[in-house]
Every structure is written in C-alpha cells, then in structure tokens.
Design a protein around this motif. Structure first.
Motif, PDB file in Angstrom:
ATOM      1  N   LEU A  16       0.962  -1.219   0.000  1.00 42.49           N
ATOM      2  CA  LEU A  16       0.182   0.002   0.102  1.00 42.49           C
ATOM      3  C   LEU A  16       0.972   1.225   0.073  1.00 42.49           C
ATOM      4  O   LEU A  16       0.705   2.226  -0.960  1.00 42.49           O
ATOM      5  N   LEU A  21      -3.303   2.632  -2.970  1.00 44.41           N
ATOM      6  CA  LEU A  21      -4.696   1.606  -2.877  1.00 44.41           C
ATOM      7  C   LEU A  21      -4.972   1.111  -4.327  1.00 44.41           C
ATOM      8  O   LEU A  21      -5.486   0.094  -4.509  1.00 44.41           O
ATOM      9  N   LYS A  47     -10.944  -9.476  -1.016  1.00 46.55           N
ATOM     10  CA  LYS A  47     -10.051  -8.675  -0.916  1.00 46.55           C
ATOM     11  C   LYS A  47     -10.639  -7.541  -0.023  1.00 46.55           C
ATOM     12  O   LYS A  47     -10.021  -6.890   0.669  1.00 46.55           O
ATOM     13  N   ARG A  48     -11.999  -7.314  -0.008  1.00 45.55           N
ATOM     14  CA  ARG A  48     -12.876  -6.722   0.854  1.00 45.55           C
ATOM     15  C   ARG A  48     -12.263  -6.856   2.385  1.00 45.55           C
ATOM     16  O   ARG A  48     -12.075  -6.087   3.261  1.00 45.55           O
ATOM     17  N   LEU A  51      -8.704  -5.889   3.015  1.00 45.87           N
ATOM     18  CA  LEU A  51      -8.734  -4.508   3.533  1.00 45.87           C
ATOM     19  C   LEU A  51      -9.324  -3.955   4.778  1.00 45.87           C
ATOM     20  O   LEU A  51      -8.664  -3.056   5.662  1.00 45.87           O
ATOM     21  N   ASP A  52     -10.394  -4.753   5.315  1.00 44.80           N
ATOM     22  CA  ASP A  52     -10.707  -4.442   6.628  1.00 44.80           C
ATOM     23  C   ASP A  52      -9.757  -4.894   7.718  1.00 44.80           C
ATOM     24  O   ASP A  52      -9.732  -3.965   8.786  1.00 44.80           O
ATOM     25  N   MET A  54      -6.565  -4.925   7.254  1.00 48.28           N
ATOM     26  CA  MET A  54      -5.454  -3.835   6.986  1.00 48.28           C
ATOM     27  C   MET A  54      -5.675  -2.601   7.776  1.00 48.28           C
ATOM     28  O   MET A  54      -5.007  -2.227   8.710  1.00 48.28           O
ATOM     29  N   LEU A  99      -8.115   3.927   2.436  1.00 51.12           N
ATOM     30  CA  LEU A  99      -8.331   2.486   2.904  1.00 51.12           C
ATOM     31  C   LEU A  99      -9.291   2.347   3.778  1.00 51.12           C
ATOM     32  O   LEU A  99     -10.408   1.440   3.927  1.00 51.12           O
ATOM     33  N   THR A 103     -14.385   0.658   5.539  1.00 49.23           N
ATOM     34  CA  THR A 103     -14.112  -0.704   6.214  1.00 49.23           C
ATOM     35  C   THR A 103     -15.104  -1.167   7.290  1.00 49.23           C
ATOM     36  O   THR A 103     -15.572  -0.245   7.857  1.00 49.23           O
TER      37      THR A 103
END
Length: 193
Positions: A16, A21, A47-48, A51-52, A54, A99, A103
């Motif tokens: 990142l 992103l 991927k969602r 990201l959550d 992260m 990002l 989320t």
C-alpha cells in the motif's frame, strides 16, 4: 512457501505504501509473496476482508501504546489522544484514510472501540451517547486525514498549520461532547434514539 495471515497483511500494508490503494491488487500481492492468487484466499475470503483487516491493523498500531486514563486524567484529553493517534496512523500509510473509509470493524478494532465506549461510560456518558462520541471523533479524524491525503488545497499547508486546524476542530467537538455530558448530568438530555 506458506505464509501466515499476519505476513500477508503486513506485506499488503507495505505494498500500500509503495503502490497506493489503486495499485494494491490481489495479483500484485500474490506476486510479492511468490504465490498464486488463490493462495491468498486461504487467509482472507475476499479483497474486502483483507482491506478490513489492514485497516484494523492500522488502528491496533495507533492505539497499542495508549492505556486507559490515568488517575485524574480528563476523559476529553484522553479521547483527544486517540483522535491524534488515529490521524497519525492514517497519515503514516499512503492512502491510509482512503483505505479506512468504508471498512468494517474486525478483530481487536471492535475491542478497542468498546474499551473507549466503556471509558466514556465511566465518565458519565449514557451508552448511546458514548458510542456516538466515538463515531464522531473517528469520522472527523478519518475525514480530515482523507482530505489531507487527497491532494486537497489544505494538504499544501505547512504541517504545523494542518495540525493547528485539526486541533481546532477536535477541541470544538470535545467542547460539544462536554456540553452534552453536562446536560446529561443536569438531567437535560442524552441517549436519544
């Protein structure tokens, strides 16, 4: 080579910072880890979800050094520390605020929020008002960092000016929360649905 969930997430955070992103794809992440893309789904279903997690890791990093309020520490000062730590964490990552927007809270992020709500409850906030206070500080801070990272004209201000402007807004929110709490204590408001 088998990777752990933590390794995948930390590699994704590093990427990142390198590519932003938009450049962070599961394909790119898999190449970085020297695996095929489907191997990532062993750790994250989408991927969602990645990201959550992260975003949650960024929150954990921001709050890891912050303890519960000390004896006599004002709840507003304590809450302001959390707002500042969140902003710094978001700004420490390229597209960090972007990002974070949208989320879903996961893992220890939920425990961190519940801990802050608990501290505000101990300060006298009704549960619904404590939850709203956390949301207001969080959304203000994320929105502020988002604007700073989005190339908004204020991003061109010297860091000291941006810090002062952020502090002004943070103090205004805290003053409003303090007034709301005074109203609750006086029996004039609080916890509406």
């Amino acid at each position: 080579m088998r990777h752990t969930r933590a390794t995948v997430m930390r590699t994704a955070l590093r990427l990142l910072n390198e590519v932003g992103l938009d450049g962070l794809t599961t394909r790119r992440l898999a190449q970085e880890l020297d695996v095929q893309s489907p191997a990532l789904y062993r750790h994250f279903g989408s991927k969602r979800e990645l990201l959550d997690h992260m975003a949650a890791a960024m929150i954990e990093d921001a709050f890891s050094h912050l303890a519960r309020p000390g004896p006599g520490q004002d709840w507003a000062d304590w809450l302001a520390e959390r707002g500042r730590a969140l902003r710094e964490s978001l700004l420490a990552h390229r597209d960090g605020a972007r990002l974070h927007v949208g989320t879903r809270p996961v893992g220890s992020q939920i425990a961190i929020s519940n801990s802050v709500i608990e501290v505000l409850g101990e300060a006298g906030f009704p549960p619904a008002d404590a939850r709203r206070a956390v949301l207001v500080i969080s959304r203000y801070t994320v929105g502020w960092a988002f604007e700073e990272q989005a190339g908004h004209p204020m991003a061109e201000e010297p860091r000291e000016a941006a810090d002062a402007d952020f502090e002004y807004g943070l103090r205004a929110i805290l003053a409003g929360l303090r007034a709301n709490l005074a109203g609750v204590r006086a029996g004039l408001g609080g916890e509406t649905r």
